[in-house]
Motif scaffolding. Structure first.
Motif, PDB file in Angstrom:
ATOM      1  N   LEU A 196     -35.724 -72.964  42.632  1.00 45.61           N
ATOM      2  CA  LEU A 196     -37.060 -73.033  43.239  1.00 45.61           C
ATOM      3  C   LEU A 196     -37.852 -71.755  42.976  1.00 45.61           C
ATOM      4  N   TRP A 197     -37.205 -70.607  43.126  1.00 40.68           N
ATOM      5  CA  TRP A 197     -37.891 -69.323  42.926  1.00 40.68           C
ATOM      6  C   TRP A 197     -38.338 -69.176  41.471  1.00 40.68           C
ATOM      7  N   ASP A 198     -37.466 -69.550  40.536  1.00 37.90           N
ATOM      8  CA  ASP A 198     -37.825 -69.483  39.120  1.00 37.90           C
ATOM      9  C   ASP A 198     -38.992 -70.412  38.806  1.00 37.90           C
ATOM     10  N   PHE A 199     -38.984 -71.601  39.397  1.00 31.77           N
ATOM     11  CA  PHE A 199     -40.067 -72.556  39.186  1.00 31.77           C
ATOM     12  C   PHE A 199     -41.390 -72.015  39.737  1.00 31.77           C
ATOM     13  N   PHE A 203     -41.305 -71.293  50.590  1.00 26.48           N
ATOM     14  CA  PHE A 203     -40.499 -71.117  51.796  1.00 26.48           C
ATOM     15  C   PHE A 203     -40.330 -72.425  52.570  1.00 26.48           C
ATOM     16  N   GLU A 204     -41.327 -73.295  52.546  1.00 28.25           N
ATOM     17  CA  GLU A 204     -41.184 -74.609  53.182  1.00 28.25           C
ATOM     18  C   GLU A 204     -40.135 -75.442  52.454  1.00 28.25           C
ATOM     19  N   ASN A 216     -49.522 -63.859  51.293  1.00 25.71           N
ATOM     20  CA  ASN A 216     -49.883 -65.025  52.095  1.00 25.71           C
ATOM     21  C   ASN A 216     -50.469 -66.134  51.217  1.00 25.71           C
ATOM     22  N   SER A 217     -49.994 -66.266  49.996  1.00 23.13           N
ATOM     23  CA  SER A 217     -50.565 -67.270  49.094  1.00 23.13           C
ATOM     24  C   SER A 217     -49.979 -68.645  49.378  1.00 23.13           C
ATOM     25  N   LYS A 218     -50.668 -69.660  48.924  1.00 17.86           N
ATOM     26  CA  LYS A 218     -50.249 -71.045  49.133  1.00 17.86           C
ATOM     27  C   LYS A 218     -48.922 -71.330  48.416  1.00 17.86           C
ATOM     28  N   LEU A 219     -48.740 -70.801  47.225  1.00 20.27           N
ATOM     29  CA  LEU A 219     -47.511 -71.028  46.468  1.00 20.27           C
ATOM     30  C   LEU A 219     -46.297 -70.421  47.180  1.00 20.27           C
ATOM     31  N   THR A 220     -46.453 -69.249  47.737  1.00 19.41           N
ATOM     32  CA  THR A 220     -45.363 -68.620  48.481  1.00 19.41           C
ATOM     33  C   THR A 220     -45.015 -69.428  49.721  1.00 19.41           C
ATOM     34  N   LYS A 221     -46.028 -69.917  50.427  1.00 19.02           N
ATOM     35  CA  LYS A 221     -45.776 -70.747  51.607  1.00 19.02           C
ATOM     36  C   LYS A 221     -45.054 -72.031  51.222  1.00 19.02           C
ATOM     37  N   MET A 222     -45.455 -72.639  50.112  1.00 17.06           N
ATOM     38  CA  MET A 222     -44.810 -73.867  49.652  1.00 17.06           C
ATOM     39  C   MET A 222     -43.349 -73.604  49.277  1.00 17.06           C
TER      40      MET A 222
END
Length: 83
Positions: free
Chosen positions: A34-37, A76-77, A68-74
């Motif tokens: 997930l992190w690599d993606f 972690f979810e 606080n970006s959208k990609l980072t939030k996605m």
């Protein structure tokens, strides 16, 4: 000559440890994938190819990793939902 070693759990305690070890390693692998993606998406959006198509505000609020970006939030979810 080749040697093959099989680990077969012989007690319930060994079986639980075997299952826990497998699920932990699978979860870590999935988190890395997930992190690599997410990093690949971020680096692609930040590349010069998309510079004229994506506004700087959108790049900062959606595609930048960390903060606080959208990609980072996605990320972690999705990480919370891994089993």
């Amino acid at each position: 000559m080749k040697t093959i070693t099989l680990r077969i759990p012989t007690s319930f305690k060994e079986w639980k440890e075997f299952i826990r070890e497998k699920s932990t390693s699978r979860k870590k692998h999935n988190q890395e994938v997930l992190w690599d993606f997410a990093n690949a998406i971020s680096s692609e959006a930040l590349s010069n190819y998309w510079r004229n198509d994506i506004s700087e505000t959108m790049v900062k609020s959606v595609f930048r990793m960390g903060g606080n970006s959208k990609l980072t939030k996605m990320y972690f979810e999705a990480k919370k939902q891994l089993k």
